[in-house]
Design a protein around this motif. Structure first.
Motif, PDB file in Angstrom:
ATOM      1  N   ARG A 318      73.937  40.836  66.282  1.00 44.90           N
ATOM      2  CA  ARG A 318      74.754  40.111  65.295  1.00 44.90           C
ATOM      3  C   ARG A 318      75.262  38.804  65.875  1.00 44.90           C
ATOM      4  NH1 ARG A 318      76.274  44.984  63.145  1.00 44.90           N
ATOM      5  NH2 ARG A 318      76.316  45.009  60.871  1.00 44.90           N
ATOM      6  N   GLN A 455      72.927  49.347  46.342  1.00 44.04           N
ATOM      7  CA  GLN A 455      72.188  48.676  47.419  1.00 44.04           C
ATOM      8  C   GLN A 455      71.088  49.621  47.876  1.00 44.04           C
ATOM      9  OE1 GLN A 455      74.708  47.309  50.606  1.00 44.04           O
ATOM     10  NE2 GLN A 455      73.164  45.938  51.432  1.00 44.04           N
ATOM     11  N   LYS A 526      79.036  57.300  53.247  1.00 42.72           N
ATOM     12  CA  LYS A 526      79.897  56.481  54.099  1.00 42.72           C
ATOM     13  C   LYS A 526      81.345  56.798  53.724  1.00 42.72           C
ATOM     14  CE  LYS A 526      81.450  51.811  54.995  1.00 42.72           C
ATOM     15  NZ  LYS A 526      81.230  50.383  54.863  1.00 42.72           N
ATOM     16  N   VAL A 531      76.629  51.815  55.505  1.00 44.53           N
ATOM     17  CA  VAL A 531      75.526  51.507  54.599  1.00 44.53           C
ATOM     18  C   VAL A 531      74.312  51.086  55.409  1.00 44.53           C
ATOM     19  CG1 VAL A 531      74.735  50.000  52.752  1.00 44.53           C
ATOM     20  CG2 VAL A 531      77.078  50.881  52.713  1.00 44.53           C
ATOM     21  N   GLU A 532      74.530  50.124  56.288  1.00 43.56           N
ATOM     22  CA  GLU A 532      73.440  49.675  57.152  1.00 43.56           C
ATOM     23  C   GLU A 532      73.290  50.669  58.304  1.00 43.56           C
ATOM     24  OE1 GLU A 532      71.629  47.105  56.381  1.00 43.56           O
ATOM     25  OE2 GLU A 532      72.874  46.122  54.879  1.00 43.56           O
TER      26      GLU A 532
HETATM   27  P1  XMP Z   1      78.295  48.781  56.261  1.00 40.01           P
HETATM   28  O1  XMP Z   1      77.018  48.922  57.017  1.00 40.01           O
HETATM   29  O2  XMP Z   1      79.394  48.160  57.060  1.00 40.01           O
HETATM   30  O3  XMP Z   1      77.984  47.774  55.081  1.00 40.01           O
HETATM   31  O4  XMP Z   1      78.719  50.075  55.612  1.00 40.01           O
HETATM   32  C1  XMP Z   1      78.853  47.453  54.019  1.00 40.01           C
HETATM   33  C2  XMP Z   1      78.302  46.228  53.313  1.00 40.01           C
HETATM   34  O5  XMP Z   1      78.374  45.091  54.191  1.00 40.01           O
HETATM   35  C3  XMP Z   1      77.086  44.575  54.444  1.00 40.01           C
HETATM   36  N1  XMP Z   1      77.035  44.230  55.871  1.00 40.01           N
HETATM   37  C4  XMP Z   1      77.107  42.978  56.344  1.00 40.01           C
HETATM   38  N2  XMP Z   1      77.219  41.793  55.710  1.00 40.01           N
HETATM   39  N3  XMP Z   1      77.194  40.660  57.772  1.00 40.01           N
HETATM   40  C5  XMP Z   1      77.251  40.646  56.428  1.00 40.01           C
HETATM   41  O6  XMP Z   1      77.308  39.549  55.844  1.00 40.01           O
HETATM   42  C6  XMP Z   1      77.065  41.806  58.504  1.00 40.01           C
HETATM   43  O7  XMP Z   1      77.001  41.796  59.725  1.00 40.01           O
HETATM   44  C7  XMP Z   1      77.036  43.022  57.741  1.00 40.01           C
HETATM   45  N4  XMP Z   1      76.927  44.343  58.076  1.00 40.01           N
HETATM   46  C8  XMP Z   1      76.941  45.049  56.922  1.00 40.01           C
HETATM   47  C9  XMP Z   1      76.112  45.675  54.058  1.00 40.01           C
HETATM   48  O8  XMP Z   1      74.844  45.162  53.685  1.00 40.01           O
HETATM   49  C10 XMP Z   1      76.843  46.349  52.920  1.00 40.01           C
HETATM   50  O9  XMP Z   1      76.641  45.662  51.711  1.00 40.01           O
END
Ligand code: XMP
Length: 534
Positions: A318, A455, A526, A531-532
């Motif tokens: 990242r 998503q 979650k 999510v990712e």
């Molecule tokens: P997670 O994986 O945290 O994802 O449950 C929640 C939402 O956030 C998005 N996501 C990101 N968006 N930079 C972003 O702009 C990132 O590093 C990032 N990591 C997760 C993910 O696609 C989901 O919609």
């Protein structure tokens, strides 16, 4: 500052409830513009806003406890209608001389509420049982409807001047009003969809009681904003980092209509987009597209892959992707030279302080840009979408003539497929995700699912396993199909996709995507998952 000084508006005062943004969105659905402010906003400031109505949201506290968020009694004397919801309703009772107490049991979930339709709040609410209320209650106006309740405390004594206009079996004051002062209190949550006639109740408040004409519409917002941007920018130059996501695409379209060639869009293609997405962005904003702007596409994939070689740790990836974006953007900005304005795709949820604690609006850095770019030579930032919710941004995009595939794009993380490849990111691994993801999306579209997951995507594991294809032994990667249903992405459930669709996707991916011999479906919600994958 309102969107335009002339816009009539309602103020939502935030007491930290989880539905505060929803309240504002529902008001806007009544074509009334509204803004959210912290309960800490000084009363003079609220008075100066000239709002046509005020709504107090729910919140997690008990209003009679020391240090609980409060409101000045003057708030109820501004001469504009006030509606309190849940905590806001209790606070109104508490501040104005009623009594709020803890009930012996919590009232939670869908609840039958009897409302008095002679109250202007409940005009037009019909009885869910389909009976004629006037006949049943001998000329009364009480009807039954289902509302969403979530409270421990309740109004045990009305404030002077108030009368109860709704009740449940357990709660004597599910709603109250003081018509002489235009004050209204509702114990349940009209903003939540589970409240059958919640939209009508809010409509009754903002349109009938507050007397808002309902002039907030996306077409007029777009027109007005174009005029305002034009007036502000004059003959100046504007620079925009276009990511291809919904917000920056809508912003690019709006700025293009406002200032045309004075706008330069820099689109950094990091090679980690989904299949064809880079070309789709170029097709819309590039030379052959329908917007007359300067469009620079930087194909920076090689640089990103070089820096990502050998890196496996998600946060490190990242960071590299974020840093590299800044470098590439900075190089392009240097070539362009000084500009007058840097445009940012900030939207309202980024601006509104979330929950309790914030004194003033906090502006989050734009996810895909990673902070305010002080390395670009500009005089001022412009954020024309700053007052819009996501669904409004989409409507604005359609008004501006953007294609559906850009307007309805799913959320996509700034680091792109870089965090959907578990382990090292290489061009070949990204290619696998792109191809598999494309098939997944195609099949989901073909299936015409009644409700699309919020998503869905494919990720690549770093596990290889043995398989057999034809007569040959394979030793290839496993991909994961992910699909989630969520409201706010803070929590999510794995979508219940039809098995046949999953099977079709599995079979196509294995047959068509070189390097894959297994397909998994991720069932994790979650929390505990995210999510990712990274
Ligand atoms: P997670 O994986 O945290 O994802 O449950 C929640 C939402 O956030 C998005 N996501 C990101 N968006 N930079 C972003 O702009 C990132 O590093 C990032 N990591 C997760 C993910 O696609 C989901 O919609």
């Amino acid at each position: 500052m309102p969107v335009t000084q002339s816009e009539e508006k309602v103020i939502v005062i935030d007491f930290g409830g989880q539905y505060n943004q929803l309240v504002a969105r529902r008001v806007r659905e009544c074509n009334v513009y509204c803004e959210i402010y912290s309960y800490k906003t000084p009363i003079e400031q609220i008075r100066a806003m000239g709002a046509k109505g005020i709504i107090l949201t729910g919140g997690p506290n008990s209003c009679y406890e020391e240090g609980a968020p409060s409101a000045s009694p003057e708030l109820f004397n501004l001469g504009v209608p006030v509606l309190g919801l849940c905590y806001g309703a209790q606070l109104m009772a508490h501040v104005l001389g009623g009594k709020v107490e803890r009930a012996s049991a919590r009232e939670y979930g869908k609840t039958e509420v009897f409302v008095d339709t002679s109250s202007p709040l409940f005009t037009g609410i019909t009885d869910r049982r389909g009976t004629d209320p006037t006949a049943e209650s001998g000329g009364g106006h009480e009807v039954s409807t289902i509302c969403w309740m979530s409270h421990f405390d309740y109004i045990s004594k009305l404030a002077p001047g108030f009368e109860a206009v709704a009740h449940t079996d357990n709660c004597p004051v599910a709603a109250a009003q003081d018509l002489s002062r235009d004050l209204y209190a509702i114990q349940f949550h009209p903003e939540v969809l589970h409240t059958m006639e919640g939209s009508r109740m809010l409509h009754n408040f903002v349109r009938n009681i507050c007397g808002c004409a309902g002039t907030w519409r996306m077409d007029s917002f777009v027109e007005k904003t174009i005029e305002e941007v034009r007036a502000k920018v004059g003959s100046g130059k504007v620079l925009l980092a276009l990511s291809g996501g919904v917000d920056s695409s809508v912003l690019a379209a709006l700025l293009a209509k406002a200032v045309g060639k004075q706008l330069t869009c820099v689109f950094v293609d990091h090679g980690l987009m989904r299949k064809n997405e880079g070309d789709e962005v170029e097709a819309v904003f590039g030379e052959k597209g329908s917007f007359d702007v300067n469009f620079i596409r930087v194909n920076a994939g090689e640089r990103y892959f070089a820096r990502l070689a050998g890196v496996e740790e998600p946060e490190r990836k990242r960071k590299i992707i974020g840093e590299e974006f800044i470098r590439v953007f900075e190089e392009e900005a240097r070539k362009i030279g000084a500009v007058d304005f840097l445009a940012q795709g900030t939207i309202y949820p980024d601006v509104v302080e979330s929950g309790l604690g914030g004194e003033s609006a906090v502006i989050k850095s734009h996810h895909n840009v990673g902070g305010l770019p002080d390395y670009v030579d500009f005089k001022e930032i412009i954020e024309p979408l700053k007052y819009l919710f996501k669904d409004e941004v989409r409507k604005a995009g359609l008004e501006l003539g953007l294609p559906d595939y850009l307007v309805y794009r799913q959320p996509f993380p700034g680091p792109g497929l870089g965090i959907r490849v578990i382990g090292e990111v290489t061009p070949d691994r990204v290619r696998i995700v792109q191809d598999a993801d494309y098939i997944y999306r195609e099949e989901i579209a073909k299936a015409g699912l009644e409700k699309l997951p919020d998503q869905y995507f494919v990720a690549l594991t770093n596990t290889r396993s043995v398989g057999v294809m034809g007569d040959e032994r394979t030793y290839d990667y496993a991909v994961v199909l992910r699909a989630v249903d969520t409201v706010d992405f803070m929590t999510a459930e794995a979508s219940n996709l039809p098995y046949e669709v999953l099977q079709k996707v599995m079979s196509r991916i294995i047959n068509e995507v070189r390097g894959v011999n297994r397909v998994f479906y991720d069932l994790t919600s979650k929390p505990p998952g995210t999510v990712e994958m990274e």
